[in-house]
Design an enzyme around this catalytic site. Structure first.
Site, short mmCIF file in Angstrom:
data_model
loop_
_atom_site.label_atom_id
_atom_site.label_comp_id
_atom_site.label_asym_id
_atom_site.label_seq_id
_atom_site.Cartn_x
_atom_site.Cartn_y
_atom_site.Cartn_z
N TYR A 5 0.82 -1.22 0.00
CA TYR A 5 0.00 0.00 0.00
C TYR A 5 0.86 1.27 0.00
O TYR A 5 0.44 2.30 -0.50
CB TYR A 5 -0.92 0.04 1.23
CG TYR A 5 -1.92 -1.08 1.27
CD1 TYR A 5 -3.27 -0.83 1.06
CD2 TYR A 5 -1.53 -2.38 1.52
CE1 TYR A 5 -4.19 -1.86 1.09
CE2 TYR A 5 -2.44 -3.41 1.55
CZ TYR A 5 -3.78 -3.14 1.33
OH TYR A 5 -4.68 -4.16 1.36
N LYS A 54 3.16 -15.36 4.66
CA LYS A 54 3.32 -16.21 3.46
C LYS A 54 4.82 -16.47 3.34
O LYS A 54 5.47 -16.17 2.33
CB LYS A 54 2.75 -15.45 2.24
CG LYS A 54 2.68 -16.23 0.96
CD LYS A 54 1.54 -17.21 0.89
CE LYS A 54 1.59 -17.98 -0.42
NZ LYS A 54 0.78 -19.20 -0.39
N ASP A 101 -3.03 -18.48 3.13
CA ASP A 101 -4.04 -19.22 2.37
C ASP A 101 -4.76 -20.22 3.27
O ASP A 101 -5.99 -20.37 3.22
CB ASP A 101 -3.43 -19.90 1.13
CG ASP A 101 -2.01 -20.38 1.34
OD1 ASP A 101 -1.47 -20.19 2.45
OD2 ASP A 101 -1.42 -20.94 0.40
N ASP A 135 -6.16 -6.77 5.61
CA ASP A 135 -7.28 -6.13 4.91
C ASP A 135 -8.28 -7.21 4.48
O ASP A 135 -9.49 -7.10 4.70
CB ASP A 135 -6.69 -5.40 3.68
CG ASP A 135 -7.70 -4.47 3.02
OD1 ASP A 135 -8.84 -4.40 3.50
OD2 ASP A 135 -7.34 -3.83 2.02
N ASP A 138 -11.97 -8.58 6.58
CA ASP A 138 -13.28 -8.51 5.93
C ASP A 138 -13.92 -9.89 5.84
O ASP A 138 -15.15 -10.02 5.96
CB ASP A 138 -13.17 -7.88 4.54
CG ASP A 138 -13.29 -6.35 4.62
OD1 ASP A 138 -13.25 -5.83 5.76
OD2 ASP A 138 -13.43 -5.69 3.58
#
Ligand code: NAD
Length: 380
Positions: A144, A193, A225, A249, A253
């Site tokens: 970001y 990851k 994952d 993020d 959600d």
């Protein structure tokens, strides 16, 4: 305790739910002997109408001079997005506030109350006795804030987003997560990851270094994952999750879908120094604005988070959270959490103010019981 709070209701249901949260705050101040001075500022479309800006300098100054920010929501109806009042409204207000104060951490609790299993999209057999997770998301690193580039190579379009993490950014997130886990069931899952990404390898290394300061907290690693899958298959296994900006993020959600309504969710964004902005993660819900039917729980729980994280008022925050749970157990439901099939079980469909009335009633009961147990609320 004496504190000043910047109150920014914003647009749509913002002012309706904020009014109820402030009633709860007023009750807590009176019961526990605090002085909370609330100063209202305008933000979003409401501010644009008055000042021609989504985040006027008056509002920014008010926030800077306060001990915490209680935020409602901003944004207009989807079919009016082309109007100047709503163009880039969210980006110019809430995202600008986050950038201005350099919030480093976002806390996002996701709870399925045992009495609300029916409205979760997951099967009761998966949820078992309820779900209670806090996701701690790093906010200042990752792709970001890296360099964004798009160019042509061999006649084909190419785009890159540079992702960077410094060890200090990871440390800040890790300390916040370990402290949160310490106050709960002392289990932390660090999500990365690391089988592919260099930033994730640094993340994992630093989290385990920080773990040395929190030997009472058990920490385990999980690949992102797998975590996405486990949140759906067995969310009850998680207590506190800490993760990087982009994974956070997406995962927060995904977790937000579990309780069954945005109206039940709270969130906190904190600087390293503990200054915080507290808000429901949902939007201005223009489809139900002005009807008196919005669920005030998200805003009320955001207020509890403010008491807990910015003012260290644990008993006060616990009291609000317990009162919300009791009101739900007693069968009060706003439209977003009303399951028609529960009608026969004595569940009551109520509006915004009635829901807050029910929570205040339970808060009164809770405080009376605690006072009886301890003799004085100050010692709770
Ligand atoms: P939304 O989150 O406002 O609403 C999505 C759905 O959830 C709607 O059906 C709404 O009625 C329901 N809902 C949300 N909060 C509720 C509550 N407290 N009680 C009952 N039901 C509730 O998302 P949207 O409709 O896509 O967006 C509306 C506006 O909000 C847009 O302008 C969008 O840009 C903005 N937005 C703002 C924020 C923010 O202020 N942080 C976040 C998301 C969206």
């Amino acid at each position: 305790m004496k504190r000043t709070i910047a109150v920014l209701p914003g647009d749509g249901i913002g002012s309706e739910v904020m009014a109820e949260a402030l009633r709860v705050l007023k009750f807590i101040a009176a019961k526990f002997g605090h002085e909370f001075e609330t100063k209202e500022g305008t933000v979003g479309g409401a501010a644009f109408e008055k000042f021609g800006s989504h985040l006027p300098s008056e509002t920014l100054e008010l926030c800077s001079a306060s001990d915490a920010i209680l935020f409602g929501s901003v944004g207009g109806p989807i079919n009016e997005m082309h109007k100047p009042k709503w163009i880039d409204c969210e980006r110019n207000s809430i995202l600008a506030l986050r950038k201005h104060f350099r919030f480093a951490i976002n806390l996002r609790p996701a709870r399925i109350y045992p009495d609300m299993i029916g409205i979760s999209p997951l099967k009761a057999s998966v949820i078992k006795k309820g779900v209670d997770i806090v996701i701690v998301r790093e906010l200042l690193g990752d792709a970001y804030f890296g360099k964004h580039n798009s160019f042509e190579r061999d006649g084909k379009r190419v785009a890159t987003d540079e992702s960077e993490y410094t060890e200090d950014q990871v440390k800040t997130a890790a300390h916040a997560a370990f402290k949160t886990a310490r106050q709960r069931s002392k289990h932390l899952t660090s999500v990365d990851k690391a089988n592919v990404l260099t930033t994730s390898r640094l993340w994992r290394q630093v989290v385990h270094e920080v773990a040395q300061d929190y030997k009472d907290v058990e920490v385990s690693d999980m690949l992102v994952d797998n975590c996405a899958m486990q949140l759906i298959l067995d969310p009850g296994q998680f207590d506190v999750i800490v993760t990087s900006n982009m994974f956070g993020d997406i995962l927060s959600d995904a977790a937000a879908a579990l309780p069954g309504s945005l109206g039940l969710m709270a969130s906190a964004s904190l600087t390293e120094a503990g200054f915080g902005l507290y808000e429901p993660p949902g939007g201005s819900a223009q489809d139900i604005a002005g009807k008196g039917i919005a669920n005030p729980i998200a805003q009320i729980l955001s207020t509890a988070l403010m008491l807990r994280h910015s003012f260290a008022l644990t008993a006060e925050a616990d009291a609000i959270e317990a009162a919300v749970e009791s009101a739900l157990r007693a069968g009060y439901r706003t439209g977003d959490i009303y399951d028609q099939s529960e009608k026969q079980d004595g569940k009551r469909l109520v509006g915004t103010t009635e829901m807050a009335d029910a929570i205040l009633h339970e808060l009164e009961n809770h405080c009376a019981v605690k006072k009886k147990e301890k003799g004085s609320l100050a010692t709770v």
